[in-house]
Design an enzyme around this catalytic site. Structure first.
Site, short mmCIF file in Angstrom:
data_model
loop_
_atom_site.label_atom_id
_atom_site.label_comp_id
_atom_site.label_asym_id
_atom_site.label_seq_id
_atom_site.Cartn_x
_atom_site.Cartn_y
_atom_site.Cartn_z
N LYS A 191 5.25 1.76 -3.11
CA LYS A 191 5.17 3.12 -3.66
C LYS A 191 5.38 3.02 -5.16
O LYS A 191 6.03 2.09 -5.65
CB LYS A 191 6.27 4.01 -3.05
N ASN A 241 -2.28 19.15 -1.35
CA ASN A 241 -3.26 18.42 -0.55
C ASN A 241 -2.91 18.42 0.95
O ASN A 241 -3.74 18.78 1.79
CB ASN A 241 -3.37 16.98 -1.08
N THR A 279 -4.51 13.47 5.56
CA THR A 279 -3.09 13.61 5.93
C THR A 279 -2.89 14.89 6.72
O THR A 279 -2.23 14.90 7.78
CB THR A 279 -2.19 13.58 4.68
N LYS A 312 0.86 -1.19 0.00
CA LYS A 312 0.00 0.00 0.00
C LYS A 312 0.89 1.23 0.00
O LYS A 312 1.81 1.34 0.83
CB LYS A 312 -0.86 -0.02 1.28
N LYS A 316 5.50 3.30 8.35
CA LYS A 316 4.34 4.17 8.52
C LYS A 316 3.07 3.33 8.57
O LYS A 316 2.23 3.48 9.46
CB LYS A 316 4.28 5.15 7.34
N SER A 355 -6.82 5.71 3.88
CA SER A 355 -6.87 4.82 2.71
C SER A 355 -7.21 3.41 3.17
O SER A 355 -7.97 2.69 2.50
CB SER A 355 -5.52 4.80 1.98
N GLY A 359 -2.99 8.15 -4.14
CA GLY A 359 -2.38 9.37 -4.65
C GLY A 359 -1.10 9.73 -3.91
O GLY A 359 -0.77 9.15 -2.88
N ASP A 360 -0.38 10.67 -4.44
CA ASP A 360 0.78 11.30 -3.77
C ASP A 360 0.98 12.60 -4.53
O ASP A 360 0.10 13.05 -5.28
CB ASP A 360 2.01 10.39 -3.83
N GLN A 395 7.27 3.81 3.81
CA GLN A 395 5.87 3.39 3.88
C GLN A 395 5.70 2.11 4.70
O GLN A 395 4.66 1.92 5.35
CB GLN A 395 5.36 3.18 2.45
#
Ligand code: NDP
Length: 448
Positions: free
Chosen positions: A129, A243, A212, A93, A117, A380, A168-169, A114
């Protein structure tokens, strides 16, 4: 301890040798390994099973050609990546970054971060990622759609709701996720929650857009509470105006703070009255313009070229929410000199290692992104749950769960720091808490 540190140094040397020239990837691995010695001392079984040597190596990395046709009929070629880093605790993810700076090093650094996290959220999500060196800036709707469809023409064979769920990123918002989702559905003839960050009317989760930034402020709230204070009356600087930045600024404002500065790649704005966030949203999200336009409507505000100057603005709280290594030693010194009390990362790895050292030495509160910006991926995870359950929760329900998750991440990081004799060191606490969870799953699953 010396032997353990030597062991970690040998793993780091291997990472550098195996991934030559990948500076940001080396930086992200070094940041984690430099804190793991106490955990390995307490758990020699992690060394026996070579957990560290295994965790630094991605399980899989795909790199692919993304050809598309621009509005002039000319063929363009970009490079796509997906790094499936670690699936010990759940499907891979992590987001998709679309930015000209994207390369293998950037994707591996983000994928590595990630892992820890996602573990901190306590939801069953592995680390991954992806992205491309495609620049969405200045492209037409048609060009964005054709690029996203071509990107998915390859990516679809590597992902799935129980395999790998991208999101998204930077550079990838709801519009891009929509085009990618549509193409995945067409190619597989399946409607599944294979991407998160979807539009609300198409399986998305309420509060994902805000998650976020809001989550960052919930985390900061806990940090402030540990010192018996709150956001109320504090002056805040937020870098970026995308964002993460916009919703961090929005929540900080709701919680009683005044956000006085924000930036984009071109420069920064300073508004002593407090930033007009509706205007920032209009400029950045609707017109996709530049922050310099802000001062046309607010003539008493100031705009200065170059984003770096933002760290010279006097504040109590600094929230770097733009990009990696955006806050360097000089910037940290400025913030310290100007009386800043807390720095919490909304972006991934925005603070350089020497700046982190200086911030810690000066006794400021400091939160690493892998803990403080985990609210996006946590939500997410909640979107995945809602898709699997075929239901949708209200904004308040999701926001409440997000709040609970951020409080728990703060608790996990601060309690782990205390347990390992470094109270207040949220870098060590977050790294060890995330690492331990993944390491235990890897031990349990054997060498695979
Ligand atoms: P966006 O693309 O929405 O916004 C990025 C913002 O940062 C834009 O304002 C952009 O300016 C600015 N920016 C980009 N590069 C630079 C630079 N070199 N110097 C100064 N400003 C810059 O991205 P997000 O808000 O989604 O992501 C920001 C950071 O947060 C990234 O590190 C991302 O990995 C991280 N993150 C994002 C999450 C999410 O849910 N979106 C979750 C967790 C982490 P301009 O408008 O001029 O391009």
């Amino acid at each position: 301890m010396t032997q353990t540190k030597e062991y970690l140094a040998s793993v780091m040397a291997e990472v550098e040798q195996r991934n030559p020239g990948e500076a940001v990837f080396h930086q992200a691995v070094q940041e984690v390994l430099s804190t793991l010695a106490p955990a390995l001392e307490a758990h020699p079984e992690y060394i026996d099973a070579e957990i560290v040597r295994r965790i630094v190596e991605p399980e899989r990395m795909v790199m692919f050609r993304v050809p598309w046709v621009d509005d002039n009929g000319k063929v363009q070629v970009n490079r796509g990546f997906r790094c499936q880093y670690n699936s010990a605790i759940g499907p891979y993810k992590g987001g998709i970054r679309l930015d000209p700076s994207v390369n293998a090093s950037v994707i591996k650094f983000l994928g590595f971060e990630q892992i820890f996290k996602n573990a901190l959220t306590s939801l069953p999500m592995g680390g991954g990622k992806g992205g491309s060196d495609f620049n969405p800036k200045g492209k037409s709707e048609g060009e964005i759609m054709r690029f996203c469809q071509s990107f998915m023409n390859e990516l679809f064979r590597h992902i799935g709701p129980d395999t790998d769920v991208p999101a998204g990123d930077k550079g990838t918002g709801s519009r891009e996720i929509g085009y990618m989702f549509g193409q995945y559905k067409k190619l597989t003839n399946e409607w599944t929650g294979v991407l998160t960050g979807k539009a609300i009317f198409s399986g998305g989760s309420l509060a994902r857009t805000q998650a976020t930034g809001y989550g960052l402020c919930y985390f900061v709230n806990e940090m402030l509470a540990s010192k018996g204070t709150t956001f109320e009356g504090k002056t805040v600087v937020v870098s970026g105006s995308g964002n993460v930045a916009v919703y961090a600024a929005e929540k900080a404002t709701t919680l009683g703070a005044k956000v006085v500065a924000m930036c984009d790649r071109g420069g920064f704005i300073y508004d002593a009255k407090g930033i007009d966030l509706d205007l920032v949203k209009e400029i950045k999200f609707v017109k996709r313009g530049n922050l310099s336009e802000y001062v046309e409507a607010h003539t008493d505000a100031k705009y200065a070229e170059g984003p770096h100057g933002i760290w010279t603005v006097k504040c109590d709280i600094a929230l770097p929410c733009a990009t990696e290594n955006e806050l360097n030693l000089e910037d940290a010194k400025e913030l310290i000199k100007n009386g800043c009390m807390l720095i919490a990362e909304g972006a991934n790895m925005p603070t350089t290692p020497d700046a982190i050292e200086a911030i810690k030495e000066a006794g400021l509160l400091y939160a690493p992104g892998k803990a403080s910006n985990a609210g996006g991926v946590a939500t997410s995870g909640l979107e995945m749950s809602q898709n699997s359950l075929r239901l949708s929760w209200s904004f308040d329900e999701v926001d409440e769960k997000l709040h609970g998750i951020m409080v728990n991440i703060y608790k996990a990081a601060s309690e782990t720091a205390e347990q390992y004799g470094k109270p207040g060191d949220l870098v060590l606490g977050a790294n060890i808490a995330g690492f331990t969870k993944v390491a235990n799953a890897m031990l349990w699953q054997g060498v695979c």
